[in-house]
Every structure is written in C-alpha cells, then in structure tokens.
Scaffold this motif. Structure first.
Motif, PDB file in Angstrom:
ATOM      1  N   GLY A   1      -2.892   8.995  -6.406  1.00  0.00           N
ATOM      2  CA  GLY A   1      -1.687   8.784  -5.604  1.00  0.00           C
ATOM      3  C   GLY A   1      -0.570   9.765  -5.924  1.00  0.00           C
ATOM      4  N   ASN A   2      -0.887  10.801  -6.695  1.00  0.00           N
ATOM      5  CA  ASN A   2       0.145  11.797  -6.999  1.00  0.00           C
ATOM      6  C   ASN A   2       0.067  12.952  -6.020  1.00  0.00           C
ATOM      7  OD1 ASN A   2       0.874  10.288  -9.234  1.00  0.00           O
ATOM      8  ND2 ASN A   2      -0.661  11.316 -10.511  1.00  0.00           N
ATOM      9  N   ASP A   3       1.174  13.670  -5.873  1.00  0.00           N
ATOM     10  CA  ASP A   3       1.178  14.844  -5.014  1.00  0.00           C
ATOM     11  C   ASP A   3       0.610  16.014  -5.812  1.00  0.00           C
ATOM     12  OD1 ASP A   3       3.796  13.981  -6.230  1.00  0.00           O
ATOM     13  OD2 ASP A   3       4.174  16.133  -6.072  1.00  0.00           O
TER      14      ASP A   3
ATOM     15  N   VAL B   1       0.843  -1.190   0.000  1.00  0.00           N
ATOM     16  CA  VAL B   1       0.000   0.000   0.000  1.00  0.00           C
ATOM     17  C   VAL B   1       0.886   1.250   0.000  1.00  0.00           C
ATOM     18  CG1 VAL B   1      -1.830   1.240   1.181  1.00  0.00           C
ATOM     19  CG2 VAL B   1      -1.721  -1.256   1.335  1.00  0.00           C
ATOM     20  N   SER B   2       0.665   2.101  -0.975  1.00  0.00           N
ATOM     21  CA  SER B   2       1.427   3.352  -1.038  1.00  0.00           C
ATOM     22  C   SER B   2       0.733   4.412  -0.218  1.00  0.00           C
ATOM     23  CB  SER B   2       1.501   3.839  -2.486  1.00  0.00           C
ATOM     24  OG  SER B   2       2.675   3.406  -3.069  1.00  0.00           O
TER      25      SER B   2
ATOM     26  N   ASP C   1      13.637   8.066  -5.078  1.00  0.00           N
ATOM     27  CA  ASP C   1      14.260   6.867  -4.517  1.00  0.00           C
ATOM     28  C   ASP C   1      14.341   6.888  -3.000  1.00  0.00           C
ATOM     29  OD1 ASP C   1      16.407   7.306  -7.170  1.00  0.00           O
ATOM     30  OD2 ASP C   1      15.223   5.497  -6.907  1.00  0.00           O
ATOM     31  N   PHE C   2      14.114   8.033  -2.415  1.00  0.00           N
ATOM     32  CA  PHE C   2      14.589   8.234  -1.047  1.00  0.00           C
ATOM     33  C   PHE C   2      13.594   7.848   0.049  1.00  0.00           C
ATOM     34  CE2 PHE C   2      15.195  10.944   2.710  1.00  0.00           C
ATOM     35  CZ  PHE C   2      16.470  10.553   3.039  1.00  0.00           C
TER      36      PHE C   2
ATOM     37  N   ARG D   1       8.958   1.061  -3.141  1.00  0.00           N
ATOM     38  CA  ARG D   1       8.785   0.402  -4.435  1.00  0.00           C
ATOM     39  C   ARG D   1       8.194   1.383  -5.435  1.00  0.00           C
ATOM     40  NH1 ARG D   1       7.150  -5.501  -4.041  1.00  0.00           N
ATOM     41  NH2 ARG D   1       5.564  -5.105  -5.577  1.00  0.00           N
ATOM     42  N   ASP D   2       7.307   2.238  -4.931  1.00  0.00           N
ATOM     43  CA  ASP D   2       6.659   3.210  -5.793  1.00  0.00           C
ATOM     44  C   ASP D   2       7.563   4.442  -5.843  1.00  0.00           C
ATOM     45  OD1 ASP D   2       5.213   5.196  -6.912  1.00  0.00           O
ATOM     46  OD2 ASP D   2       3.368   4.797  -5.801  1.00  0.00           O
TER      47      ASP D   2
END
Ligand code: SF4
Ligand code: SF4
Ligand code: SF4
Ligand code: FES
Ligand code: FES
Lengths: 774, 175
Positions: A712-714, A220-221, A260-261, A252-253
């Motif tokens: 799920g985007n900012d 779950v993201s 990456d962080f 992972r997402d």
C-alpha cells in the motif's frame, strides 16, 4: 540539532534538542492525550489534556509545548496527572451533550475515548447544559456547537493548512464559538479538512452524517479517482442491495503521499458510483437502430465478431482504439497490447492532457531527474511554471504550502495567470500566454530579480503546468539538466494520464515511450506493425470520411471533448466501455458497463510518477472492470487468453519458465514470487496484477518495488529509464494536448455525475454571486 | 464588497487620518486593530458591518478576523448604544458600597435593563466589571465621564443633566 537524553516514566529517551515532548514520546510509543495539538499546525496549548509532571518544576507542564533538553525527567501518568486530566474533561463536558449514541464521531471520538479512560462521565456541575441547534454551513460542512471543545484545530487547519482562513473563533469564555466567514455559512474551498481534524463530532460532513457507525464499515485504502495527484483515500464500505456501497471517503490512513490531505473531490466526490445513470447492463444496437439491454454473451459476441470480420477483411488499420485517462496501468497496457497484437493496429491514442511524450523525450537516458510528490513536499526550492495547483492539483498546492510553512521552502511562480499560490511565493514572474517558450532563456540571462533568485538556488524542482507546450518543456528540461540538482515534474490531469502515456496509448510509441519503429523488447508482440498509427483527431476524421470501420473506446468521451459532429461516427462500428451513457456511448453499437476505479484493483501512476496500488472497495452488480471486459472480448475473438494475460494455471506449483521461453513461464514466476512473499498467486486471467510481471519486464521504468507497492505504499517509476533516444515525431504537437482545467468541484465525466460536487459548485457560485451584489 | 476606503470612506476626514497614522505606527499593520475599532466606535457609535469591512480593508485582513478580535471585548459593541452609555460597575468594591441598589435605580428610572437602550435613544445601560475607580466606589462611567461616590438618589440628577445636554446638542444640530 544535537541529540539530548532525557527520562520519561523511568525510560531513557533520545531526541534532537528542541523536539516537542509530545512528539518525542509518540515516537517512543508513549501516548500522551491531546485535543488541541495537531502535528504540523501551530501550537495552541488550549486544552490542557497533555499535562505531564516535570521534575523540579512547580506546575504540571503541557507536553505539546515543552521542548526536550538534556537531563530532563518527566512523568506522564500518575494519580495527580489523571486527576488533572479528569478535571479538564469535566470542564469540557460542562456543555458537551454526550450524545454519543447518535453522534457521527461516536466510536472514533477523542473525547469519548478520554472520558472512558479518565472517567468523568458524571458531571459535578449543577448548571443546565446549553443546547444549540446544529447549523448547516455548506452542503459539506455541518456544525454542532454543543459538541465543540474549542480546540482550534479546525481554525488552524483552514487557515494555516488550506490558506483559506474561513473559520474563526468569536466571543470569549463559555460563550466562545467557532464561526464561519459568512456569518451563517461558509465561502471556502469545501475541502472538509476541518471535519477531518475535529477530534469530536462538532464538525460533521454532509455526505456521511447519520448514515452509519464507524465499526459497521469495512475500510479500504485505495487511490482517489479524480485528479492527477493520486491521493490515498480510505473508503468506508457497507453492504447494500446490489453489492456494497461507499458511505464515506476520508484519510484514516495518513501514510499516503497526501499525508493529512484530501480535497473536496476526494472526500465528497465518490457518489458518482451510486448515480442512477450508471450503466449496469451491456447495450447492443438492435435492427431498429435502438440501443437495448443485452446479455454479456450477446454483447461480447456481437463486438468480437465485428472486430474479427473487419480485421480479417480490411486489416487492423481499419480499426481505431481510444484509451482512457482514468483506467489502471494494467488496463492501459492490456488495451494497447490488445490493439497491437489482437487487432493488429497502431491506431491507438488517448486524450492527452499534458505532453508526457515530449517530457520523456527531453529526459531520455537521464536517471533520478523526475520529482515525486514526496520530493516536492521536501524540496528547498520549487519553480512552478504555469498551472493553478490550488484548483487543478489540490494536493500539490497543499504540499507546496506545507513545504513553505514547515520547511521555509521558496516557491517561484512563473505564470500567465494570477494564481492563489502566489501568496506563498518568494517571487512571481508574469508571463504572456506564449511566454513559456522563452522562460528558459529569461532564466539563463539572469537579468531580472526573478531569474537571479532562481539561479541562486542550489537545488530546484521544476514543476511544469499543463499549459507548457512541448517546446517549452524541452527547453526548460534542457535548461535544468545543465544545472546540478534539478528535478522535474509535468502536471497531467485525471487520475491516470501519466499511466496512459507510460503504458503506450500512443499511435507511434509503445509502453515506456519506445518507438513502434524500433520496438526492442516488444518485438515479441506477435504481428506488431512498424508504422505509426493514427492520432485521436486523425481517427475521428478518418471515421467521418468512412475510412475507419470500427472504433473501440475505453473510458473516454471524444464526441463531447472534441465537440465533433455526431454524424461522423455514423458508418463506424463503435464499441464503448464506460460507466455512463456518455455522448459517445449514446452513438455506439455496443456498450459495456464498466467498473469505476473504486470497484476494481490494479495500479495507477500519478502525474509525478508515483505508482500506487488501487484496491477494490465497492462492488456493483452488472459491471465489469475494463480489464475483464478486454480479456472477455479477446476470448470471444478466439484468442488464447494466456497469450494476452499470463496468469497462473497451477497455483502454487509453478515452473520457472525456462523451458518454454520467458513469456510462457511468466505467470508462474509471479506465483513463485507471490507465494514466497506470503501473497496469493494470481489464478485468474481477470486479475490485473497477473500482468504486472510482463509490464515489469518490458516497460522501462516499471520494475517496481513490488513488496512496497502491495503493502500500500507509493513507489517510484522513472521516466528517464527509457534507454536511448525518443525521436521527435510529427504525431506530437501541442494541438493534441488539451489540459482538463478542472476546478475544485469538476472532474471530467465523473464530476458530471456527482451530485455532491454539483451542490458544492452551486453553493460556491451562489456565494460569489451574493457577495458581488452587496 | 467592502467600500473603497479612498473614495467613499465612512469615516470623517479627521478619523480617517487618525486611522492612517495608526496603521503606520506598528511593525505589523494588524497590531492597530483594537485602537482602530475603538476610535471607529467612538465616531460611528458601534461597529456596524460597514465599519468592520472598512477596518478589515485598511489592515488587509478578513472581516472574519476583525470579528474574531472584536467579539472578545465587551467594550466593543455591534448594535447602536444610546447617546449616553451608562456603565455601572458592580464589581466587589462597588458592590460592597451599594452598586446593586444604584444599578437597580438606573433600571427603574430608565425602564431598561442590561444593554438596553431607551426609546428616545438618549440612554443605554450596561452592568460592567471594575472601571478602576474603586477608591471612590460605587462608580459609574457615562461615555468617557467618570462619576463616583454615588448613591441611588444621585440618579435623577445625573439623568436630567445628560438629558438636557442631549436636548441642547439636538437643538444645536438643528439650528
Ligand atoms: S471545508 Fe476546508 S476550506 Fe472550508 S472551512 Fe473547512 S477547512 Fe476551511
Ligand atoms: S469544531 Fe471541532 S475542531 Fe473546531 S474547535 Fe470545535 S472541537 Fe475543535
Ligand atoms: S487532490 Fe486530486 S487526488 Fe487528491 S483528493 Fe483531490 S482530486 Fe483526489
Ligand atoms: S494538547 Fe497540549 S494543551 Fe492541548
Ligand atoms: S470595583 Fe467598581 S470601580 Fe473597581
């Protein structure tokens, strides 16, 4: 650079000249296997997995270092290439144990995938494999040497990416080995980035190893619950006895603002949710004065009756409300709406970690002047005033380092402390502790090299640290607004400080920093008081002087943070919603066990105004989200819930609300929109997203791009959207601001209950101690 | 912590001056790393933790980075060698001309194997790759001396020569 056209596997591709072939192919959907290549890190060309055939070139070429040019012709899959890759894998497997059935990486391992694809499962080598025992380098990082394929990703990530340089490579040839900086252990930031980039199971994490297999988890993201940067984090969830538990956190997402962080807190600090100290049943103080477990019904009625009684007899001003820095926007909005319309009081505040009200005042009426994390990560020049991002805002520090490394950005550091980011800075200006006030004047004067360099920048992002007092914020924003192309950010702590401020957890400001005295659209709030209420310290003083009869405290621990005497709440009826029996909760009359951010949904706004969707990942028996608790409390007070949360009653058959006024039809509008976009309509008053419509309608800056948000985007919120003028108020002075100054391993109350973070902190403390003694 | 190179250098003044000059010679300080390590090893005998710390300090890199480089080279060592380090080449030319017999004889005479040190600390033995003296194979190197066209029977004489050199040096230092 100019575009060039070249051919890959018979397909004509176009890319900017100088693009790496491997990247150009990935963009075109042609996958080239790669072990050592990692986007954003320096090129290594160590593994030879990415070999391709280039026309007119004698030997196979590495796609990870070949840059594209006009007219080139490549083949990426052929008998010859497959043979070369198979040989590479055979070499790698020379010592590799192929213990996939017990390896953490099994199921998501790049070597496993490639072995399947190119079939080198049987070794031609007669030599025995060399076994080495696994090593523990820190509570977070374990190393299994035989599995390592010497791709150097971890070394480069730790050095270039983290600027820690804690990993090295020693010896040569078959005896080469990855080595930690302290010989047999790591003295580092414990971010776990090395584990994340390791393509195999050589580096594994203390919190996840041997626990489960990747395919047994649901992923779950959601958003990290620790600092104000708001990293997107993927939680691996598994069924447990009392709901479902978090087994792992990683990213992972990689589509989030953090790319990456993740830092140690985001990656390892989720275990507080499993703490044995979690509250899982409501508590009510009995006649002997002891807190004892109670049913939800009893606890809700007790709290509701008392609140009603005090409100009806003494008025709303006898009640105070303290909100949280880590609850969602919807919960914060609902809390202030509950305070203002149900309790009838403006006595509402939160523990402010940065002066967002001053920031909003300085930016009122401006648009496009705040910088999100993505803006900062791509900005050519950044002025960092105060703050120590490496400790307090790890993602910001990562974004700045990456920006310097990949885009040659210039960072200017003005600080009263020495901070690690000076290593990336183009210029540093050391200030005195109260020197932030004069910085704008110093910059304007242009008399030292620092200000000359800053003034020479054509565009700039000014990042204001938490120690900037309101006056400094105002003078620096005013300074920046005089110049073209200057954007700003203000660093607040905890996951939703900014959301708490944006949603009006202030005694004198409504959501969107609208003064209670001129409520504009909020005039529709029934019973809204025009006078400012009490600030957090004023409420506590009033309670001590027996002038506050009830306090509702959500996700905050003012007794601990203000070090107030516990007797001062003796004569106040205290209701607390929290995860733990905090010092404040221990004094309460009613305690509701609340869900953590990982156990609910909603939205949060990071310090930079990036709004993200929080998705419910874990589940825990006995707790409820703060949203649900508030709705139930209002219901128990006899309030018609729909007036508080406009949820849909009839699902997909909605009316558009014209006949019954804008507010009445709201939920149905939401339902129309949701169904039109193939999303589920909000059918429950406990669904926090049911209130998003109202937030979008009333709160300036929160008319969000909802399709992207739900995907799920900012998405951005604009501080400057507040129309007109935010008045200076006596209720905003720097004594109300208390930055958390969290470190890499602390996170307010949550951190205290995370044994993973405690262990890391201990490890690092001991390490510093032993090194100093040498 | 690494010792402060100013006040308590572990190197002789002469070596310290030489290292200082080396660092100046390159556009990037770290380019001086390998010669610095070699000279430091010549004086101290091996790359002790203190040597590594001091070199890291002089160049401004981490000790880990010094080790990353140092461990790559077989001529740099991390344990004390004998006063005379005998390096026997067994690469192809030397091998064809009897290097293994030579090497075996050294092992027998000294009672130590590859990378061993005699108990009196006078000799250490190492089997090495080509030392560039192939024309006169088999060849060995004792510290910086080259001895060539050897056969197993040359071994006792070589050893006694160095043994007496060690002895007189020892007496000289005690006198
Ligand atoms: S945990 Fe982070 S800081 Fe530590 S070695 Fe790994 S990448 Fe480096
Ligand atoms: S530990 Fe993992 S990331 Fe590091 S070199 Fe080995 S395989 Fe690569
Ligand atoms: S940087 Fe902040 S938001 Fe990101 S993982 Fe760390 S604590 Fe969480
Ligand atoms: S990915 Fe190209 S050589 Fe490793
Ligand atoms: S092979 Fe022995 S010196 Fe060259």
């Amino acid at each position: 650079m100019a575009d060039v056209t070249f051919t890959v596997d018979g397909k004509k591709l176009t890319a900017a000249a100088g693009t790496l072939l491997i990247e150009a192919c990935r963009k075109a959907g042609i996958e080239i296997p790669a072990f050592c290549y990692y986007p954003g890190l320096s090129l290594q060309a160590a593994c030879r997995m990415c070999v391709v055939r280039q026309e007119k070139v004698g030997k196979l070429q590495t796609a990870c270092t070949t840059t594209v040019a006009e007219g080139q012709v490549f083949i990426t899959e052929s008998e010859e290439i497959a043979q070369a890759r198979k040989a590479t894998i055979q070499m790698l497997l020379g010592n590799h144990p192929l213990d996939c059935p017990v390896c953490d990486a099994g199921g998501e391992c790049e070597v496993q995938d490639m072995t399947f694809k190119y079939g080198a499962g049987e070794s031609l080598y007669a030599e025995a494999k060399q076994h080495r025992e696994e090593q523990q380098w820190s509570p977070a990082v374990y190393f299994d040497r035989p599995r390592c394929i010497l791709c150097y990703r971890c070394v480069r990530m730790c050095g270039e990416g983290m600027d820690v340089w804690a990993l090295g490579i020693q010896n040569r040839g078959v005896t080469s080995v990855i080595a930690p900086n302290e010989g047999d252990h790591l003295d580092c930031e414990q971010c776990g980035m090395c584990i994340d980039v390791c393509p195999v199971g050589a580096l594994t994490s203390g919190s996840y190893r041997y626990k489960t297999r990747p395919w047994e988890m649901t992923h779950v993201s959601t958003v990290c619950t620790h600092c104000g940067d708001g990293c997107k984090v993927t939680l691996g969830i598994r069924q447990s006895n009392d709901g479902s538990e978090i087994v792992r956190a990683d990213n992972r997402d990689k589509g989030g603002i953090n790319g990456d962080f993740l830092c140690a807190k985001g990656r390892f600090g989720f275990d507080f949710v499993e703490s044995p100290d979690r509250l899982n049943t409501p508590l009510v103080r009995n006649t002997q004065g002891k807190l004892e477990p109670a049913t939800w019904e009893h606890a809700l009625t007790t709290a509701a009756n008392k609140l009603k009684e005090i409100r009806d007899n003494r008025g709303g001003s006898a009640i105070g409300v303290i909100g949280s820095n880590r609850t969602t926007n919807e919960e914060n909005y609902l809390l202030q709406k509950f305070a203002r319309t149900v309790l009838g009081t403006n006595n509402i505040d939160h523990q402010r970690t940065a002066d967002y009200a001053a920031f909003a005042r300085a930016l009122a009426g401006q648009s496009g002047k705040t910088a999100g994390l993505r803006d900062i990560g791509a900005a050519p020049a950044i002025l960092l005033v105060g703050g120590d991002p490496t400790q307090e805002h790890p993602l910001l520090a990562w974004a700045l380092r990456t920006d310097v490394r990949l885009n040659r950005a210039r960072i200017y550091v003005a600080n009263a402390r020495n901070i690690k980011l000076e290593r990336q800075a183009k210029a540093v200006l050391h200030l005195t502790a109260d020197g932030y006030h004069n910085l704008a004047a110093t910059l304007d004067a242009g008399s030292n090299d620092f200000s000359k360099a800053v003034l020479a920048e054509e565009s700039l992002v000014v990042v204001l640290g938490p120690e900037c007092p309101g006056t400094a914020i105002e003078s620096l924003v005013a300074w920046g607004l005089k110049r073209a192309n200057v954007k700003f950010a203000l660093l607040g702590d905890h996951t939703n400080s900014r959301g708490a401020a944006d949603m009006g957890l202030f005694p004198d400001l409504l959501p969107g920093y609208i003064p209670v005295s001129t409520p504009a659209a909020f005039a529709e709030y029934p019973g809204l008081q025009a006078g400012a209420g009490k600030t957090l310290p004023e409420m506590l003083i009033a309670a001590g002087a027996n002038q506050l009869d009830a306090l509702l405290i959500v996700g905050a621990d003012p007794v601990a943070t203000t070090r107030m005497a516990s007797e001062s709440l003796k004569n106040t009826f205290v209701i607390v919603q929290d995860l733990f029996l905090t010092e404040t909760a221990a004094l309460a009359d009613v305690v509701f066990p609340a869900a953590s951010l990982y156990e609910k949904s909603g939205t949060v706004t990071n310090a930079f105004g990036d709004v993200q969707l929080v998705k419910k990942a874990a589940d825990r028996a006995g707790v409820k989200s703060d949203f649900e608790i508030l709705v139930r409390l209002a219901n128990a007070m006899g309030i018609e819930v729909k007036s508080l949360v406009p949820f849909s009653k009839r699902g997909t058959s909605a009316d558009l609300g014209q006949t019954r006024g804008a507010q009445a039809g709201e939920a149905d509008r939401s339902a129309v929109w949701l169904t039109a976009n193939n999303l589920e309509p909000r059918l429950s008053p406990f669904d926090p997203l049911a209130i998003l419509d109202e937030i979008a309608r009333l709160v300036p800056g929160y008319e969000l791009d909802r399709m992207n948000l739900y995907a799920g985007n900012d998405v951005r919120t604009e501080l400057g959207a507040t129309p007109g003028f935010v008045p200076v108020s006596a209720l905003h002075n720097s004594s109300l601001i208390a930055p958390a100054h969290d470190t890499l391993f602390t996170s307010g109350t949550l951190g205290q209950y995370s044994s993973a973070l405690h262990e890391l902190e201990e490890h690092q403390k001991n390490d510093v101690a032993t090194t100093a003694a040498d | 912590m690494s010792p402060n190179s100013e006040t308590m250098s572990i190197f002789s003044p002469r070596l310290a001056a030489r290292l200082d000059a080396l660092v100046q010679k390159y556009p990037v300080k770290r380019s001086a790393l390998i010669p610095m390590l070699l000279y430091a090893q010549d004086e101290i005998g091996y790359l002790s933790d203190a040597v590594i710390a001091a070199v890291a300090d002089r160049i401004g890199i981490t000790e880990l980075e010094v080790r990353n480089v140092a461990t790559y080279y077989s001529m740099l060592r991390f344990k004390p060698a004998g006063k005379f380090n005998i390096q026997v080449c067994t690469n192809i030319s030397c091998m064809l001309r009897g290097a293994y017999d030579l090497y075996e004889r050294f092992q027998d005479e000294l009672g130590i194997g590859h990378k061993g040190v005699t108990s009196d600390g006078v000799f250490s033995l190492e089997e090495v790759e080509c030392i560039g003296a192939c024309c006169w194979a088999p060849a060995i190197q004792v510290n910086y001396d080259f001895l060539d066209e050897l056969n197993p029977d040359s071994v006792p004489e070589i050893l006694s020569k160095y043994r007496s050199a060690a002895k007189s040096a020892g007496e000289a230092s005690h006198a």
